[in-house]
Structure formats: C-alpha cells, structure tokens
Design an enzyme around this catalytic site. Structure first.
Site, PDB file in Angstrom:
ATOM      1  N   HIS A  45       0.791  -1.185   0.068  1.00  0.00           N
ATOM      2  CA  HIS A  45      -0.028   0.010  -0.109  1.00  0.00           C
ATOM      3  C   HIS A  45       0.632   1.056  -0.032  1.00  0.00           C
ATOM      4  CE1 HIS A  45      -3.075   2.917   1.513  1.00  0.00           C
ATOM      5  NE2 HIS A  45      -2.008   3.419   2.223  1.00  0.00           N
ATOM      6  N   GLU A  46       1.782   1.248   0.938  1.00  0.00           N
ATOM      7  CA  GLU A  46       2.736   2.578   0.982  1.00  0.00           C
ATOM      8  C   GLU A  46       3.528   2.541  -0.457  1.00  0.00           C
ATOM      9  OE1 GLU A  46       2.343   4.656   3.027  1.00  0.00           O
ATOM     10  OE2 GLU A  46       0.869   3.420   4.238  1.00  0.00           O
ATOM     11  N   HIS A  88       1.379   4.223  -3.089  1.00  0.00           N
ATOM     12  CA  HIS A  88       1.630   5.610  -3.128  1.00  0.00           C
ATOM     13  C   HIS A  88       2.621   6.545  -3.608  1.00  0.00           C
ATOM     14  CE1 HIS A  88      -1.856   6.683  -0.093  1.00  0.00           C
ATOM     15  NE2 HIS A  88      -1.472   5.756   0.679  1.00  0.00           N
ATOM     16  N   GLU A 148      -6.376   6.980  -0.949  1.00  0.00           N
ATOM     17  CA  GLU A 148      -6.182   5.830   0.015  1.00  0.00           C
ATOM     18  C   GLU A 148      -6.801   4.706  -0.492  1.00  0.00           C
ATOM     19  OE1 GLU A 148      -4.299   5.769   2.702  1.00  0.00           O
ATOM     20  OE2 GLU A 148      -3.624   7.684   2.458  1.00  0.00           O
TER      21      GLU A 148
END
Length: 442
Positions: free
Chosen positions: A260-261, A264, A325
């Site tokens: 997930h990070e 980003h 997100e």
C-alpha cells in the site's frame, strides 16, 4: 500544505526536535505477469504470541492498541514546492487587504455615486458577465491542459508542479526525518530489519515490470518506536515503525501494508494532492477577496473565511485524500498478489484494528471527518477486491494457498470470544495480553 508550511519553515530555521510526521492514509490496473514470484517459493508466517501462551497465527486479541493509526502521515500526501510554501501566506494577505480596501472604498462613496456605479453595472452587466465567464474558461482550460495519465491505473490526474521539485522536497523532508529518528534506527543485523528488507525486496522484484518500481532504489529504515506507522517517501525511502510490526498478525498483513505504501510512491500521490491543493487555493483567493469585500465587519469576514476553508477541506481535500487511499489499497493489493502473498489477510488486518479500537473504547468519528476511510469500510472494500487479486495471484503461478482462510479464522475467533463466560478475571487477562504483544521472528 499547512502542516508542510510549518515543517518547511522549521527546516529553514534549523529548529531541533521537530515533529516531522503525523499519523495519517484506484482504478483497477491491468498487469502482465512476466515478473511474478517463481512457483514453489513460499512466505513464512510471522506470529504474535502473548507472554506465557503458545503463538497463534491470527489472534484477534494480541493487538497493540494505539489511539490513532494510519499507515501514512495525514498530510504526507500533500507537500508543495518551497516557493509556494513561502508565497501562499502572502497571497492570502494580499487577497484580504484587497477585499478590505474595496469594502472601505465602497463605504466612503457618497450615496449618489453609489447609485451611479450601480446603474453603470446594470448597463454593462453583459460585459461583466463575459469577463467573469472568460476567467472561468481560463481556469477550465488550465485544468484540462494539465491532466496526465496515472501510472498503472490510467486515471486522469491534475499535475501543476514538476516532479523535480518534489524530488528535492522529498530529500529535504527525508533529511528532517532522519535528524529526528537517527538514534532510533535498527541496525541491518536486527531480525525485524531483515524481515522488512525481505518483504520490500520481494515486492519490488515481483513487480519489476512496472517502470516506476524498477527505476527507484528502495532503502529500508526501521525505527524502534511504538507508534503503529509506516510510509514511503517519493524517492524510495521506506520507513517502518516497530509498533506496526507488533500490530500485524503475520508477514502477509505486513506485505500488504508495505505494498500500500509503495503504491503511494509509485502513483505519485504527493504530486497529485499538492496539485489539487494548489489549484483550489488559487481559486479560493477569489472567494476570499469577495468575502472581505462583502462582509460589513472584519469579525464577520473572519467567520466567513473560516467557513470557506472548512467547506474546501470537507468537500474537496478530505474526500480526495480518501480517494487516494482507496487507490493505494487497490494497487497495493495487486502488488502483494504478484508477490504471492496471501491477500486474504489484508481485510483481516483492518478488522483487527477495528476490534482494538472497540476494546479500548475509542469514539468512532464519521468517515467524512477523516482523511482516511474507516477501518470497517477499508475491510469491506478489500473484501470486494480480494477475488480479483486471487486471480492475479494464480496468473503469476504462485503456489496454492494452504491452511485455513484467515478471514474464517478471525470470524471463528470473534465467535469464541463472544461465547466466553464473563468472569472478573477475564477483562484483566485480556488487557494484559493486549498491552504486551510480541512478534516471534525466526
């Protein structure tokens, strides 16, 4: 922008002990599977165990409870070039002075001149309307001429600033972060560092067909800090706090969070959020001037300015942050699937956090007040994405998933907890288990 303004000024003034980060957090892309994890390679599970008890794979109660958890700093997705950091306060001040000057000029006009001015405005209303429409067309043209395609998802995004500016700012903020946490960094020989390093290496190797991943050099930093937090700088610096390692149930959950990070950084959410903030702030200068020109008193103008800022925040800024997100969740789940991670564990992680906050008695705020989706909604969103992620995993020739479904294990665990007889010792023992979670690293 507001948080980064303070951080940028503190950096310029070289003030020590600066709090750099605050806790914060897709279109469905199409992947080619030529860089997927080789068949037969499995990921060992990490387990949480309480003191004096045998380790369990998915214990719902072994969760370190922190009052606020997000896997991204709340405003980290919105840094802006340093020039605009310094100029924006001056722009607002100019808008306020201009609006106030218009109000004073209007009040100072004699009644006959006011009527003459109104009459001229009525006569030239079409010219005024044409001028306002032309200004609106300029903004619309500016918006559509600065749209680019998002990597992986193909979604249109607004880009106002150059990426070079953000690389420089990313390095500046990374230096500030290192200044604060340098003494707490774990050595490379630490088992926790090696686990994070292996996961990031696995994710990057399995997704090396994506240019944005293969082009970056991923550097690992593990901070000995109880906060449940993890984030990735746009320049590939991966930062994980040990509190997050204590909160996850196994390596699959940790792999999804890091995916997930990384998403980003790959999707360049920092540039996207900064561009939207800058565009909206520039538009708000017009409304800010009008507010100070129309309001009869300064006190009312201050209230109107506050209302305008809150409307912008809750109608545009925070919903857009939640959209980013959700996009990172989708793409991060794809990254994890290509690395042969058990993607079913992703939704369980947010259910565990929901349980932890419920046990602690934290109040549940409406989602529209947050920059991140609620834990419950994130779990439901991931549940809808897991079937497609499992198909991606199969297309990568990953080994079949063995053992029970972690979602089923979590539900059965919850059912067992609800069926336990109430006793005076039960709450105390539960509280003790929650306060001392530990990771058993091989």
């Amino acid at each position: 922008y507001r948080n980064f303004l303070g951080k940028g000024l503190r950096c310029l003034l070289d003030v020590p002990n600066t709090e750099v980060f605050r806790t914060a957090h897709c279109g469905w892309g199409r992947f080619c599977s030529r860089s997927c994890q080789p068949p037969g390679e499995r990921i060992p599970s990490l387990q949480i165990s309480s003191a004096g008890e045998p380790p369990r794979q998915f214990p719902a109660w072994n969760i370190q409870i922190i009052r606020s958890f997000h896997t991204s700093p709340s405003r980290q997705a919105a840094p802006v070039p340093l020039f605009w950091i310094l100029v924006k306060p001056a722009q607002k001040l100019i808008a306020i002075i201009l609006g106030r000057s218009i109000r004073k000029w209007w009040k100072a006009l004699p009644p006959n001149k006011r009527e003459l001015f109104k009459e001229n405005a009525r006569k030239n209303k079409w010219k005024i309307l044409l001028g306002v429409s032309s200004l609106g067309v300029v903004f619309v043209m500016f918006y559509f001429t600065h749209l680019e395609e998002t990597p992986i998802t193909g979604r249109a995004r607004l880009l106002v600033f150059g990426k070079e500016h953000f690389r420089e700012l990313s390095q500046m903020e990374y230096d500030m972060w290192m200044e604060q946490f340098r003494s707490q960094l774990l050595p490379e020989t630490d088992a926790r560092y090696q686990v994070v390093e292996r996961i990031v290496g696995l994710l990057s190797e399995s997704n090396k067909d994506i240019p944005q991943i293969s082009a970056l050099k991923w550097v690992i930093h593990v901070v000995d800090e109880p906060a449940i937090n993890a984030f990735v700088f746009p320049n590939g610096q991966v930062c994980v706090f040990t509190g997050l390692l204590d909160a996850v149930s196994d390596i699959h959950q940790l792999s999804f969070i890091l995916g997930h990070e990384i998403a980003h950084a790959v999707l360049e959410h920092a540039v996207k959020k900064a561009s939207l903030v800058h565009f909206l702030d520039f538009l708000s200068l017009i409304f800010l001037t009008m507010i100070w020109a129309i309001c009869p008193r300064d006190s009312l103008a201050v209230v109107g300015q506050w209302i305008q800022s809150k409307l912008q925040e809750f109608m545009f800024d925070r919903p857009y942050s939640r959209t980013l997100e959700a996009e990172a969740d989708k793409v991060g789940l794809q990254f994890a699937a290509k690395a042969c991670v058990d993607v079913r564990a992703s939704s369980v992680f947010w259910q565990q956090l929901e349980l932890a906050e419920t046990i602690e008695g934290q109040p549940k705020l409406p989602e529209w007040l947050s920059t991140h989706p609620s834990h419950e909604n994130r779990a439901e969103h991931l549940e809808r994405l897991i079937p497609e992620a499992l198909k991606i995993r199969e297309s990568c020739n990953c080994p079949s998933l063995s053992g029970p479904d972690p979602r089923l294990v979590f539900r059965l665990t919850m059912q067992r907890l609800l069926e336990l007889p109430e006793s005076p010792e039960a709450p105390n023992s539960t509280k003790q288990d929650l306060s001392k979670p530990k990771l058993d690293f091989p």
